[in-house]
Design a protein around this motif. Structure first.
Motif, mmCIF file in Angstrom:
data_model
loop_
_atom_site.group_PDB
_atom_site.id
_atom_site.type_symbol
_atom_site.label_atom_id
_atom_site.label_comp_id
_atom_site.label_asym_id
_atom_site.label_seq_id
_atom_site.Cartn_x
_atom_site.Cartn_y
_atom_site.Cartn_z
ATOM 1 N N VAL A 1 24.421 -63.296 -24.222
ATOM 2 C CA VAL A 1 23.588 -63.503 -25.416
ATOM 3 C C VAL A 1 22.214 -62.903 -25.182
ATOM 4 O O VAL A 1 21.688 -62.144 -26.012
ATOM 5 C CB VAL A 1 23.480 -65.008 -25.738
ATOM 6 N N GLY A 2 21.658 -63.194 -24.000
ATOM 7 C CA GLY A 2 20.346 -62.628 -23.662
ATOM 8 C C GLY A 2 20.396 -61.109 -23.668
ATOM 9 O O GLY A 2 19.524 -60.436 -24.224
ATOM 10 N N SER A 3 21.465 -60.564 -23.073
ATOM 11 C CA SER A 3 21.568 -59.114 -22.973
ATOM 12 C C SER A 3 21.672 -58.461 -24.341
ATOM 13 O O SER A 3 21.074 -57.410 -24.584
ATOM 14 C CB SER A 3 22.792 -58.731 -22.152
ATOM 15 N N LEU A 4 22.436 -59.081 -25.223
ATOM 16 C CA LEU A 4 22.576 -58.502 -26.563
ATOM 17 C C LEU A 4 21.241 -58.489 -27.288
ATOM 18 O O LEU A 4 20.884 -57.496 -27.925
ATOM 19 C CB LEU A 4 23.609 -59.287 -27.370
ATOM 20 N N LEU A 5 20.512 -59.594 -27.150
ATOM 21 C CA LEU A 5 19.179 -59.635 -27.754
ATOM 22 C C LEU A 5 18.314 -58.513 -27.199
ATOM 23 O O LEU A 5 17.593 -57.827 -27.922
ATOM 24 C CB LEU A 5 18.514 -60.991 -27.479
ATOM 25 N N MET A 6 18.424 -58.311 -25.885
ATOM 26 C CA MET A 6 17.593 -57.297 -25.254
ATOM 27 C C MET A 6 18.008 -55.909 -25.713
ATOM 28 O O MET A 6 17.165 -55.045 -25.970
ATOM 29 C CB MET A 6 17.700 -57.398 -23.736
ATOM 30 N N LEU A 7 19.305 -55.700 -25.825
ATOM 31 C CA LEU A 7 19.802 -54.397 -26.270
ATOM 32 C C LEU A 7 19.261 -54.087 -27.661
ATOM 33 O O LEU A 7 18.733 -52.999 -27.923
ATOM 34 C CB LEU A 7 21.330 -54.414 -26.272
ATOM 35 N N THR A 8 19.395 -55.045 -28.564
ATOM 36 C CA THR A 8 18.871 -54.872 -29.913
ATOM 37 C C THR A 8 17.387 -54.550 -29.853
ATOM 38 O O THR A 8 16.897 -53.616 -30.504
ATOM 39 C CB THR A 8 19.037 -56.191 -30.709
ATOM 40 N N ALA A 9 16.675 -55.332 -29.050
ATOM 41 C CA ALA A 9 15.230 -55.170 -28.975
ATOM 42 C C ALA A 9 14.877 -53.791 -28.434
ATOM 43 O O ALA A 9 13.938 -53.138 -28.914
ATOM 44 C CB ALA A 9 14.630 -56.256 -28.094
ATOM 45 N N ALA A 10 15.638 -53.331 -27.431
ATOM 46 C CA ALA A 10 15.342 -52.027 -26.836
ATOM 47 C C ALA A 10 15.530 -50.921 -27.857
ATOM 48 O O ALA A 10 14.706 -50.003 -27.981
ATOM 49 C CB ALA A 10 16.234 -51.804 -25.625
ATOM 50 N N ALA B 1 15.461 -51.225 -31.096
ATOM 51 C CA ALA B 1 14.425 -51.360 -32.122
ATOM 52 C C ALA B 1 13.103 -50.773 -31.645
ATOM 53 O O ALA B 1 12.389 -50.113 -32.403
ATOM 54 C CB ALA B 1 14.253 -52.825 -32.488
ATOM 55 N N THR B 2 12.787 -51.011 -30.365
ATOM 56 C CA THR B 2 11.530 -50.486 -29.834
ATOM 57 C C THR B 2 11.472 -48.977 -29.992
ATOM 58 O O THR B 2 10.474 -48.421 -30.460
ATOM 59 C CB THR B 2 11.404 -50.840 -28.339
ATOM 60 N N ALA B 3 12.566 -48.318 -29.583
ATOM 61 C CA ALA B 3 12.572 -46.853 -29.637
ATOM 62 C C ALA B 3 12.555 -46.362 -31.071
ATOM 63 O O ALA B 3 11.876 -45.385 -31.408
ATOM 64 C CB ALA B 3 13.795 -46.329 -28.904
ATOM 65 N N VAL B 4 13.307 -47.010 -31.946
ATOM 66 C CA VAL B 4 13.423 -46.542 -33.323
ATOM 67 C C VAL B 4 12.127 -46.773 -34.095
ATOM 68 O O VAL B 4 11.651 -45.905 -34.828
ATOM 69 C CB VAL B 4 14.600 -47.265 -34.019
ATOM 70 N N LEU B 5 11.539 -47.954 -33.887
ATOM 71 C CA LEU B 5 10.364 -48.313 -34.684
ATOM 72 C C LEU B 5 9.083 -47.683 -34.172
ATOM 73 O O LEU B 5 8.081 -47.668 -34.870
ATOM 74 C CB LEU B 5 10.203 -49.834 -34.719
ATOM 75 N N ALA B 6 9.122 -47.194 -32.934
ATOM 76 C CA ALA B 6 7.883 -46.645 -32.373
ATOM 77 C C ALA B 6 7.436 -45.438 -33.183
ATOM 78 O O ALA B 6 8.247 -44.573 -33.524
ATOM 79 C CB ALA B 6 8.108 -46.254 -30.918
ATOM 80 N N PRO B 7 6.155 -45.365 -33.501
ATOM 81 C CA PRO B 7 5.655 -44.221 -34.255
ATOM 82 C C PRO B 7 5.663 -42.959 -33.393
ATOM 83 O O PRO B 7 5.820 -43.035 -32.168
ATOM 84 C CB PRO B 7 4.233 -44.641 -34.615
ATOM 85 N N GLY B 8 5.540 -41.802 -34.004
ATOM 86 C CA GLY B 8 5.470 -40.560 -33.240
ATOM 87 C C GLY B 8 6.696 -39.701 -33.452
ATOM 88 O O GLY B 8 7.689 -40.130 -34.061
ATOM 89 N N GLN B 9 6.639 -38.464 -32.921
ATOM 90 C CA GLN B 9 7.701 -37.474 -33.113
ATOM 91 C C GLN B 9 8.920 -37.795 -32.269
ATOM 92 O O GLN B 9 8.821 -37.955 -31.063
ATOM 93 C CB GLN B 9 7.165 -36.081 -32.719
ATOM 94 N N GLY B 10 10.102 -37.891 -32.906
ATOM 95 C CA GLY B 10 11.358 -38.059 -32.167
ATOM 96 C C GLY B 10 11.428 -39.408 -31.461
ATOM 97 O O GLY B 10 10.429 -40.096 -31.300
ATOM 98 N N THR C 1 2.078 -55.176 -35.063
ATOM 99 C CA THR C 1 2.167 -56.528 -34.484
ATOM 100 C C THR C 1 3.400 -57.271 -34.955
ATOM 101 O O THR C 1 4.003 -58.011 -34.191
ATOM 102 C CB THR C 1 0.934 -57.392 -34.844
ATOM 103 N N GLY C 2 3.774 -57.090 -36.218
ATOM 104 C CA GLY C 2 4.947 -57.791 -36.741
ATOM 105 C C GLY C 2 6.196 -57.468 -35.936
ATOM 106 O O GLY C 2 6.901 -58.359 -35.451
ATOM 107 N N SER C 3 6.480 -56.186 -35.748
ATOM 108 C CA SER C 3 7.672 -55.801 -34.983
ATOM 109 C C SER C 3 7.504 -56.200 -33.531
ATOM 110 O O SER C 3 8.448 -56.665 -32.899
ATOM 111 C CB SER C 3 7.906 -54.298 -35.051
#
Lengths: 673, 496
Positions: free
Chosen positions: B167-176, B178-187, B202-204
């Motif tokens: 369960v922890g790992s799945l949460l982390m996978l999702t979070a990881a 999301a981090t890459a996708v939501l991060a601003p910048g090129q690519g 801050t929300g994300s």
């Protein structure tokens, strides 16, 4: 040799003794470990003397030396923490190392014979050396961090020695109690250090002291809070109310350990700490007043308990508590030199009394109850003589050492006037109590008709028990290891015990002449550089008060002895009548003012209750039930199926998983290329 | 000198794989791999450039270009000593199991080698995706080691462990992701140093941070997410438990410092008090349970929980002294708990196979060497001043004291309770009357081969903790700086 080099060697000697005895436990035979331990401390004493002369050869304003070896836990750039391995050598620390090594050396010498029959002989001396090392580290430390290290080492060493006879449940329980109370003190010390460090920005003693006026000018509250927390540490180590309950239980340790804890090491640490921190305490008078009041309360409470205790060693233990109360009161009220003077004389006569008690216990084959002892005067003349010298000194009878030191404390406290007169008066009440309980012990053990053991000894035979029993519980001893041993040793028959006690008896008799009002003030003079910046530095002169105090002290001491003589020798039934007459007080004193019970109800039980609640209710119902309800159900359902095909299943699964992982990895590797 | 981190990373797994085909020599092959990895990590310490500001010995290859995932490894002050701890404890564990008789040694040592590689990978990874892969890979070998070689009750225990961590790992996978996708910048990129510059809103940040925190807190474990711990600890084979408790929990603490704080500084500051309170609850709960249970493994288990609580406390002080204390304490705790578990195994062997305190007692008399080693380990475990553990605890508490004074004062209760449960364990096993089935004897040479070096390291660290502090100072301070700043000025942290 410079004073700092000598001081480092003072530390190195007992440590080397510990290591040699610890590693050599299979090789060393006979009494060799004892002599190695004694030699190590003797060498440390010799270096302490060298340090003394090296320090005296310098100008008075150059007698505060700091020496560092290496950075221990410093992260200066980002946090300002500067914990170096450094020592501070000044008159105060040199006085302490002289007393500690000197008295410890005699206690080691005594132990060589006294512990002769014990199975743990080598272990004993390894611990004993470590204890002395810890105390020396404590008094030589040049910063808060190292002070805390020495402070905790002393606690650990005391634990090891109190539960030295570790098959006795009473001993292990006393040991853990001492350790935990001391850790409470350590926590106070660390937290107090935080409060001080926050504003001073350094852990170094001299740096903190020099900057105290500047750093805490607008942070008076933080300084007071920090110092009161340091006092918590001091109270725990010096057995002051309410953190004293470990001290009487610590009597489970072998008698030389009691002597060491009470005379040279450990309990004096709190007194030293307050004296060392005097520049801070003078900026926070409220904290100093707390120290003085607690010291005063302790000296009275311990004195009253000492009147009714029947265990020989515990009487002396409560007397220590009471005497340390005097010292804590003294150094908190600005009577630094007087407090340290009493620390020194007390070390002499208290070590002497414990050694004499050890000899007596040896004659009783391990029995410690005063109810069983009587009439040893003719059987043990040397031990009796030592008891008399120690008893006169403790009771404050002139010209024995305790007379001068106790009197100087009360004089300086009284001289400050105001509410200090209450402390002054309480001090004299305590003096009377001291004389009564000390001589009650001596009269009960040595006067009256000889008990069977005494009679046996008079006939030339040392009593031996058929069955060895724990004196505290009556439980039969585990004779495998961890009990005092089948042999007993008394001073009358062991030269090394006799020499140690003889030297201490001389010191207890004449030690007071270092500071005689109007005649000499050698100690004042020697400690001058440490306390030069103190506002109590000018020793007051008030011949009227001095004379009155000296006379009052002598009269009270003699009166106490007289009362004890009447109650326990001349009219033997008096004590029982008094107990009936003052039944309430007697109950209060016998139950030690109910501190143990209070501690049990307020601290121990709540934690045990939370623990049991966590264990039985929370873990079982909440964590395993509600929170993982789904999980548990799933586990139950699947575990049966899994158990059936377990080995094959797991192996097949492993292979499959590995194959999958390798495949995925391979795919991405190809992709990357 | 160039030291290739890939060699360090894959060496243990390679040795384990080789051992699979080496038959009866499996243990020696794996041991050789573990010892070489240990030597490698010690060389790293010697060669490490203290004055350097950033990562050293960097290996950086594009792995999956489309997703911006790199195979990037690197060492700095944050993971240097944890690497040494990992290689040291695994070497000890392999040696211990090698001197013991293990069924199906080939597979056992293979899993152990793979476990070491997984842990090293999680510590070395400088790419978020790579970290997640190794973090999850850590679970697999322990699943098999417990499931096949564990004690009674291993199947439910291992399933519980898997479900919790999954369960922890799945949460982390999702979070990881999301981090890459939501991060601003090129690519998209998963490289940590890149992500640190692409601050999320801050929300994300807040929900992503909570997902990571959940994964790490389960792994530690922290109260009240520790449900898997008692069963898991009871079932694991002792040498496996020694590395599990000694190393895996530290990876979670390390994750906070490597990932959560630098990438989500505003969220870390926002949830500072929550995390501090969880840490405090973990300390107190772990401590009171440790002195009311009689199972020696669980005493150490709950004690580890409490220690991990201290480490979390230090991290979320969000101050340099707290973080430095946390890192050094992570190393210290690993160094102490591993020999403690080995000693537990020796105690059980002397108490007629029972691991219960009530069946022990009086072991010290015939086992002076064991008693002395145990005493040193016990005193270090209760963070006796003079041990390196105290240095860690001192810095942690100082950090919290400067950040939130009340929490620090309450945390001191944990310091006192540690002395109660540790001494209780020592006294009731070694001292008091001899237990009913106790047959005591001293340690053998092969026991000493594992225990004595570990205790020697504890003593060496006690004498000179400065070594670890000195090497870590620059980078540890840098990794918490953004969060520390955010905590200092909570108002300015507005989203664009």
């Amino acid at each position: 040799m410079s004073a700092t080099t000598a001081a480092w060697l003072v530390l190195a000697c007992p440590l080397a003794g510990t290591v040699v005895n610890a590693l050599g436990f299979r090789v060393l035979r006979g009494r060799a470990p004892g002599w190695i331990g004694t030699l190590a401390i003797a060498a440390a004493f010799a270096f302490a003397v060298v340090a003394f002369f090296a320090l005296q050869s310098r100008g008075p304003e150059q007698r505060q030396l700091v020496s560092s070896l290496w950075d221990y836990a410093s992260i200066k750039q980002t946090t300002g923490v500067d914990a170096r391995l450094s020592i501070l050598v000044d008159p105060l620390s040199v006085l302490m190392i002289l007393v500690v090594t000197g008295v410890s050396m005699l206690i080691h010498l005594y132990s060589v014979a006294y512990m002769g029959g014990d199975r743990g002989y080598t272990r004993f001396f390894a611990y004993l050396n470590f204890f002395v090392f810890s105390m020396l580290l404590l008094v030589l430390a040049g910063n808060f961090f190292l002070l805390i290290v020495g402070w905790a080492f002393v606690g650990a060493a005391s634990y090891l020695l109190i539960s030295f006879w570790y098959r006795r449940t009473t001993a292990t329980r006393a040991g853990i109690k001492a350790f935990v109370v001391n850790v409470v003190g350590d926590a106070g010390l660390v937290l107090g250090t935080f409060f001080i460090f926050r504003h001073s920005g350094t852990l170094d003693f001299l740096g903190t002291f020099h900057g105290v006026g500047r750093d805490f000018a607008s942070h008076q509250g933080a300084l007071t809070a920090g110092l009161i927390l340091l006092l918590v540490g001091a109270f725990a180590k010096s057995a002051q109310v309410p953190l004293h309950t470990w001290l009487p239980d610590a009597m489970e340790g072998p008698t030389p350990v009691s002597a060491l804890i009470h005379a040279a090491t450990m309990v004096t640490a709190g007194v030293y700490l307050i004296a060392r921190m005097h520049p801070l305490f003078e900026h926070a008078p409220a904290a100093a007043d707390v120290g003085a009041i607690v010291g005063c309360l302790t000296l009275l409470i311990a004195g009253t308990i000492g009147l009714v205790v029947t265990d020989l060693k515990r009487v002396i233990a409560y007397s220590t508590m009471s005497q340390i109360g005097y010292m804590v009161m003294a150094v908190s009220a600005g009577a630094y030199v007087a407090g340290l003077f009493h620390l020194m004389t007390h070390a002499f006569f208290k070590a002497l009394l414990f050694m004499a008690a050890g000899s007596l216990i040896g004659a009783m084959a391990g029995e410690q109850s005063l109810d069983r002892m009587s009439g040893f005067k003719r059987a043990m003349p040397f031990t009796f003589g030592c008891f008399v010298v120690g008893g006169l000194s403790l009771a404050g009878v002139p010209p024995f050492s305790g007379f001068f030191s106790k009197d100087e404390i009360l004089f300086i406290v009284g001289h400050q006037g105001g509410w200090h007169w209450i402390l002054y008066a309480a001090g004299y009440v305590g003096a009377l109590l001291t004389a009564v309980y000390t001589w009650r012990m001596i009269f009960r053990a040595f006067y009256g008709p000889p008990c069977p053991e005494a009679a046996e000894l008079e006939a030339g035979h040392l009593h031996h028990a058929e069955v060895h029993r724990n004196p505290a519980t009556g439980e039969e001893e585990d004779t495998d290891v961890g009990f005092p041993g089948p042999e007993h040793h008394i001073a009358e028959r062991e030269p090394s015990m006799k020499v140690a006690m003889g030297i201490l008896a001389v010191l207890a008799s004449v030690g007071g002449f270092l500071q005689v009002p109007g005649v000499t003030n050698a100690l004042d003079h020697f400690l001058e550089p440490t306390f030069a910046d103190s506002r109590f530095n000018q020793s007051p002169s008030d011949p009227g008060l001095v004379t009155a105090g000296l006379v009052l002290g002598a009269v009270l001491g003699l009166l106490g002895i007289a009362i004890a003589y009447v109650v326990w020798v001349r009219r033997p039934g008096t004590s029982a009548r008094l107990q009936q007459r003052f039944a309430f007080l007697h109950r209060l004193f016998v139950n030690k003012w109910y501190f143990d019970e209070l501690n049990e109800i307020l601290v121990v039980r709540p934690f045990m209750w939370i623990g049991r609640f966590g264990q039985q209710t929370f873990e079982r119902v909440f964590v395993n039930g509600a929170l993982v309800g789904g999980t548990t159900g799933l586990v139950k359902a699947t575990s049966a199926a899994v158990r059936a095909a377990q080995n094959g299943f797991l192996r097949a699964y492993a292979a499959l998983l590995m194959l999958g992982l390798v495949g995925v990895g391979f795919y991405f590797l190809l992709q990357a290329a | 000198m160039t030291l290739h981190l890939s060699i360090l990373l894959w060496l243990p797994a390679a040795a384990g794989l080789l051992g699979l085909f080496a038959g009866r020599a499996a243990r020696w092959v794996t041991l050789a791999g573990a010892l070489l990895a240990l030597a490698f990590s010690i060389a790293l310490i010697a060669d490490f450039d203290t004055s350097a500001k950033g990562l050293q010995y960097v290996t950086d290859q594009t792995w999956i270009a489309q997703l911006g995932i790199h195979y990037k490894l690197g060492v700095d002050g944050l993971n240097l000593f944890l690497l040494v701890l990992t290689t040291l404890l695994f070497a000890a564990s392999v040696l211990w199991s090698g001197l013991d008789r293990v069924e199906r040694p080939g597979q056992f040592f293979f899993w152990l080698g793979l476990a070491e590689t997984a842990v090293l990978g999680a510590l070395l990874a400088q790419d978020l995706a790579l970290f997640v892969v190794f973090f999850d890979l850590m679970l697999i070998p322990f699943f098999f080691l417990t499931g096949s070689w564990g004690g009674p009750g291993r199947v439910p225990a291992v399933l519980k462990l898997v479900i919790y961590t999954l369960v922890g790992s799945l949460l982390m996978l999702t979070a990881a992701i999301a981090t890459a996708v939501l991060a601003p910048g090129q690519g998209t990129t998963f490289v940590l140093s890149e992500l640190a510059h692409r601050t999320l809103g801050t929300g994300s940040q807040e929900w992503i941070f909570l997902c990571f925190a959940a994964a790490f807190l389960v792994k530690m474990p922290a109260f009240p997410l520790h449900g898997w711990m008692p069963d898991g600890y009871r079932a694991m084979p002792m040498p496996v438990l020694a590395v599990f408790s000694g190393v895996l929990s530290k990876v979670a603490a390390y994750g906070f410092l490597r990932i959560a704080l630098p990438l989500f500084p505003q969220a870390a500051a926002h949830y500072q008090e929550l995390l501090l309170l969880i840490a405090l609850a973990t300390i107190l709960y772990g401590s009171v349970l440790a002195f009311t249970t009689t199972n020696t493994r669980l005493i150490l288990g709950y004690s580890s929980m409490a220690q991990l609580g201290f480490i979390t406390l230090g991290i979320f002080a969000l101050r340099p002294e707290g973080a430095q204390g946390a890192v050094i304490q992570a190393v210290n705790h690993g160094l102490v708990v591993a020999p403690a578990f080995f000693i537990c195994a020796l105690l059980a062997a002397r108490a007629g196979g029972s691991e219960d305190l009530r069946d022990m007692g009086g072991i010290a008399a015939r086992a002076p060497v064991l008693a002395a080693l145990f005493l040193i380990v016990a005193l270090a475990n209760l963070a006796m001043p003079g041990s390196s553990n105290f240095v860690g605890e001192f810095l942690i508490l100082l950090g919290v004291f400067n950040a939130k004074i009340v929490i620090s004062i309450v945390a001191f209760t944990g310091v006192v309770l540690a002395s109660v449960y540790t001494l209780r364990l020592f006294i009731r096993s070694m001292h008091n009357r001899v237990g009913p089935n106790v047959v005591s004897r001293d340690i053998t040479v092969s026991d000493g081969l594992v225990l004595v070096p570990l205790v020697a390291v504890i003593l060496a660290f006690a004498l000179y903790p400065q070594l670890a502090l000195h090497k870590g100072e620059a980078t540890i301070t840098r990794s918490i700086q953004p969060a520390a700043q955010a905590a200092a000025q909570p108002q300015i942290a507005a989203t664009p």
